[in-house]
Structures are given as structure tokens and as C-alpha cells.
Design a protein around this motif. Structure first.
Motif, PDB file in Angstrom:
ATOM      1  N   HIS A 193       0.675  -1.160   0.117  1.00 55.64           N
ATOM      2  CA  HIS A 193       0.252   0.140  -0.453  1.00 55.64           C
ATOM      3  C   HIS A 193       0.861   1.343   0.062  1.00 55.64           C
ATOM      4  O   HIS A 193       1.862   1.563   0.548  1.00 55.64           O
ATOM      5  N   ASP A 194       0.247   2.755  -0.513  1.00 55.00           N
ATOM      6  CA  ASP A 194       1.268   3.646  -1.015  1.00 55.00           C
ATOM      7  C   ASP A 194       0.212   4.567   0.011  1.00 55.00           C
ATOM      8  O   ASP A 194      -0.207   5.226  -0.826  1.00 55.00           O
ATOM      9  N   THR A 195       0.854   5.422   0.266  1.00 51.41           N
ATOM     10  CA  THR A 195      -0.135   6.449   1.206  1.00 51.41           C
ATOM     11  C   THR A 195       0.763   8.103   0.494  1.00 51.41           C
ATOM     12  O   THR A 195      -0.150   9.077   0.430  1.00 51.41           O
ATOM     13  N   HIS A 196       2.096   7.766  -0.028  1.00 51.56           N
ATOM     14  CA  HIS A 196       1.990   8.920  -0.717  1.00 51.56           C
ATOM     15  C   HIS A 196       2.560  10.180  -0.219  1.00 51.56           C
ATOM     16  O   HIS A 196       2.103  11.434  -0.576  1.00 51.56           O
ATOM     17  N   HIS A 197       3.293  10.152   0.691  1.00 48.13           N
ATOM     18  CA  HIS A 197       3.983  10.745   1.842  1.00 48.13           C
ATOM     19  C   HIS A 197       2.717  11.827   2.221  1.00 48.13           C
ATOM     20  O   HIS A 197       3.125  12.875   3.137  1.00 48.13           O
ATOM     21  N   ARG A 198       2.095  11.567   2.682  1.00 46.08           N
ATOM     22  CA  ARG A 198       0.743  12.374   3.662  1.00 46.08           C
ATOM     23  C   ARG A 198       0.304  12.443   4.827  1.00 46.08           C
ATOM     24  O   ARG A 198      -0.861  13.087   5.285  1.00 46.08           O
ATOM     25  N   LEU A 199       1.263  11.891   5.556  1.00 46.95           N
ATOM     26  CA  LEU A 199       0.684  11.522   7.481  1.00 46.95           C
ATOM     27  C   LEU A 199       1.696  12.429   8.156  1.00 46.95           C
ATOM     28  O   LEU A 199       3.277  12.677   7.429  1.00 46.95           O
ATOM     29  N   THR A 200       2.165  12.302   8.890  1.00 47.37           N
ATOM     30  CA  THR A 200       2.588  12.907   9.793  1.00 47.37           C
ATOM     31  C   THR A 200       3.298  11.266  10.897  1.00 47.37           C
ATOM     32  O   THR A 200       2.378  10.704   9.869  1.00 47.37           O
TER      33      THR A 200
END
Length: 402
Positions: free
Chosen positions: A209-216
Motif C-alpha cells: 500500500h502507498d500513502t504517497h507522503h501524506r501523513l505525519t
């Protein structure tokens, strides 16, 4: 042997690609990928105005010296434009060297460490049910590792789903497309996807799964912990990785394997992550890392710390980059997996390739060099089209990571 000419070929058979072709006085030539998606012509100018004039007449076998000359000699080091330009040159030089040696590139690197290269592909849906069906379709095609992405209720199509799951240079991409994001909605929904996929398809398939840099970091830790029951192969790009130390917090809270690095340009971008064993897979790829020469160093450095390779392999890198990656994949003792999102038929026509896909595994082939070429006449039929990657905003309008 001397370099007599270097051409930069720009074409757009559904995606923009920048290809470097180096010719020699002995009739051998090599090709390399220098594509920087969304900023292609910046690399073209860097090559044509600043790099190529310095290389005519040089010995193409002096790959290490040429790489150091282009990296150290520019003074202004690193960065995506510089490293993509260097990669185009470096990959073409390795292509020439392996052709001159009369062997496939992986043999020149030291030979194969395996018989085949496990790859993962993409499955997506606008909702969970559609994604579950897409995973089933990929399993039917023989893939054993699948990246799963789903739309989120209450949001327009998000990264990796819907109309733009595989982007092209369509007319409506002529200016940056704006997408919308909500971290709370995503964190509540993503675990439900993997529960559904496991229930439908069992435990044997590798899920990514790829979150694409979006979380803290703390949000990434929460997600990793929530996904632990579903035994992911990896969780990718959870945070914007400029702050490498942020991975310490993630690592403290979850045992879900972590992967990062597709936007990294040099080993320095990943040094701390690997030294402190904060990641499990390094996602750097030949075209963005400056070529085959530095990627060998990255892979060797990673092996010291038990980090495996997982080279980026989206369609915005040409089949030349994939071919070069596959030779490294076949050689690297610490290989993990290779991304393979597939290519449009037009792309494969322009870039005839020796690599093959069989039952969820890739192989670079036995052609001399890296095994990928460019049909210049056909490429000329697909002129460059200006295109951009999307940008992303939160629901309140704040610009966010895409």
C-alpha cells in the motif's frame, strides 16, 4: 573508443520520455533514461547546454570518472534535474560497456543472484469492492504481489484510483490537476480495504500500500499499527521523508514493514534511514538516483543494514529504466521486489525490450547491454506534450503533499 555524438530524444507515446543516446567511433551506441516526470525539458536543457559539450571525445569506458566529473564537477550537486541528467549518461555508458564486453549487463555487474525477479503490480478501485475485484483479476494474471489503493467515501478520486490511476498526457493534464485529501477519512477507511482483500483472497498474496507522503509520523504509526493484522509486504511513503528522523517515531509503534525512496536522488537522502534500520525497503531507482553507478552503492550500503531493494517502477520511467533496474535486481544479493505498473502498447513499440514478464516475475533477458533500445523513427511520431503531475489540497484548501 571515443564518444563521437550524444543525442537527446524526447517523445510522448502516452507519456513524456527523455532518452539519451551516446554514439562511439567503433559503431557501438548506448541509451539511457533521463525522464523527470513533469519537468522533462529542464533535464533536456541541462544535458544539451551543460553536459554533452563536455563529453565529446571522451572514452566511454571511463564510467566512474565521467560520473564523478558530472557530479562533483558541477559544484551544485544533487537535485532531481542534475541526477536525472547524469543517469541518462551513466546508463547509456553501461549499455555500451556491456555491449563491448559481449554480455548482458547483469553479468558485467557480477552475475545473477537469482533466476527471476519478483514484481508487484497495481490494483485499484473507486471503492473497496471494486479494488477487491481488481486484486482478483491481477491474481488471475499470475501476479503474486499487488499494491492495493481505494477511493475514500466523501472525497473525489484520490491518488491511484479512478480515471487517473494510470495518468497520461491527456489534454486535461495540460495544467496541474488539483486533488482533495482528508487524513482522518483515510485513516478510518484504509484498514477496511485490507480486511476485505484478505477475506476475499487469503493470506498467500503479498499486499502492498502507498500513502504517497501524506501523513505525519504519528499518523503513519497509527496506520502501520492498524494494518498489522493484515500482514502487509510493505507500507510505502507514509510521510514526506525530508525529515528522516521522523521514521524513528513510526518504527517505535509498528512492525508493519516500511518502504521509502522513490523521490530520493542520492544515497545521502537515505543514509540515516538505512543506518538506523528505520526502513525495510529502499525504493530508489536508476533514473532518479543518477544511474547504475550510484545505485550499486545504494544497494551495497543497504545490504549492510539488512535493508532490501524495491526499485520504483511506475510508467513515468521508460522501459530503459526498468531494464536497467532489472539487471541490478537480478544481481543484488539483497533484492526485495520490483515495481511493475505496466506500459501502454505504444510505449513498448517505441522502446523494444529484451525483458520479459512471466507468472508475476520479470527477467532482463540475455541481450548484450541492458537490452532496451529506442526506435527513433517511431518516437518522432509522438512529439512532446507539456504535462504536469497533480497537486493536492486538504478539504479546507491547504496545499498538501501529493
Amino acid at each position: 573508443m571515443k564518444i563521437t555524438d550524444i543525442k537527446v530524444i524526447v517523445c510522448s507515446p502516452g507519456r513524456n520520455f527523455v532518452t539519451v543516446k551516446i554514439m562511439t567511433d567503433e559503431g557501438l551506441y548506448g541509451v539511457g533514461d533521463a525522464t523527470l516526470n513533469g519537468r522533462e525539458l529542464a533535464v533536456v536543457a541541462y544535458l544539451e547546454e551543460h553536459v554533452i559539450p563536455c563529453l565529446i571525445g571522451r572514452d566511454p569506458h571511463q564510467i566512474e570518472d565521467i560520473w564523478q566529473y558530472l557530479y562533483r564537477g558541477a559544484y551544485w550537486r544533487r537535485g532531481p534535474v542534475t541526477m536525472c541528467a547524469i543517469s541518462g549518461i551513466d546508463t547509456a555508458l553501461w549499455d555500451i560497456k556491456a555491449k563491448a564486453a559481449g554480455m548482458p549487463l547483469y553479468q558485467l555487474l557480477g552475475g545473477a543472484s537469482r533466476d527471476k525477479v519478483l514484481c508487484y503490480t497495481h490494483a485499484q478501485g473507486t471503492d473497496i469492492a471494486e479494488c477487491v475485484d481488481a486484486v482478483g483479476a491481477k491474481l488471475d494474471q499470475g501476479f503474486k504481489a499487488i499494491r492495493c489503493q481505494t477511493g475514500i467515501p466523501g472525497l473525489p478520486n484520490v491518488y491511484g484510483t479512478g480515471k487517473y490511476a494510470v495518468t497520461t498526457n491527456a489534454a486535461d493534464d495540460a495544467m496541474p490537476r488539483e486533488e482533495m485529501w482528508s487524513t482522518p477519512k483515510y485513516l478510518n477507511y484504509a484498514p477496511k480495504l485490507f480486511e476485505a482483500v484478505r477475506n476475499a483472497h487469503g493470506e498467500d498474496v503479498h499486499l502492498l500500500h502507498d500513502t504517497h507522503h501524506r501523513l505525519t509520523p504519528i499518523e503513519a504509526a497509527r496506520l502501520g499499527k492498524a494494518l498489522e493484522p493484515y500482514n502487509l509486504f510493505w507500507l510505502e511513503d507514509t510521510v514526506a521523508a525530508e525529515l528522516q528522523e521522523g521514521f524513528r517515531l513510526i518504527r517505535q509503534h509498528t512492525t508493519t514493514p516500511l518502504a521509502v525512496g522513490e523521490v530520493f536522488n542520492t544515497i545521502w537522502d537515505a543514509r540515516l534511514l538505512m543506518e538506523e534500520q528505520l526502513i525495510d525497503y529502499i525504493r530508489m531507482t536508476v533514473v532518479h538516483a543518477g544511474g547504475i553507478t550510484p545505485m550499486r552503492r545504494v544497494m551495497d550500503f543497504a545490504s549492510v543494514y539488512g535493508v532490501r531493494t524495491g526499485c520504483h517502477g511506475a510508467m513515468d520511467m521508460s522501459p530503459i529504466c526498468l531494464g536497467a533496474n532489472l539487471h541490478l535486481d537480478l544481481w543484488a544479493p539483497n533484492f526485495g521486489i520490483q515495481e511493475f505498473s505496466g506500459y501502454l502498447p505504444e510505449i513498448l513499440d517505441v522502446f523494444p525490450s529484451a525483458w520479459t514478464l512471466n507468472d508475476g516475475n520479470l527477467h532482463p533477458g540475455e541481450a548484450h547491454g541492458h537490452g532496451v533500445d529506442i526506435d527513433e523513427d517511431l518516437a518522432a511520431k509522438y512529439p512532446y506534450q507539456r504535462a504536469y503531475l497533480p497537486v493536492n489540497r486538504l478539504e479546507d484548501g491547504t496545499l498538501w503533499h501529493w
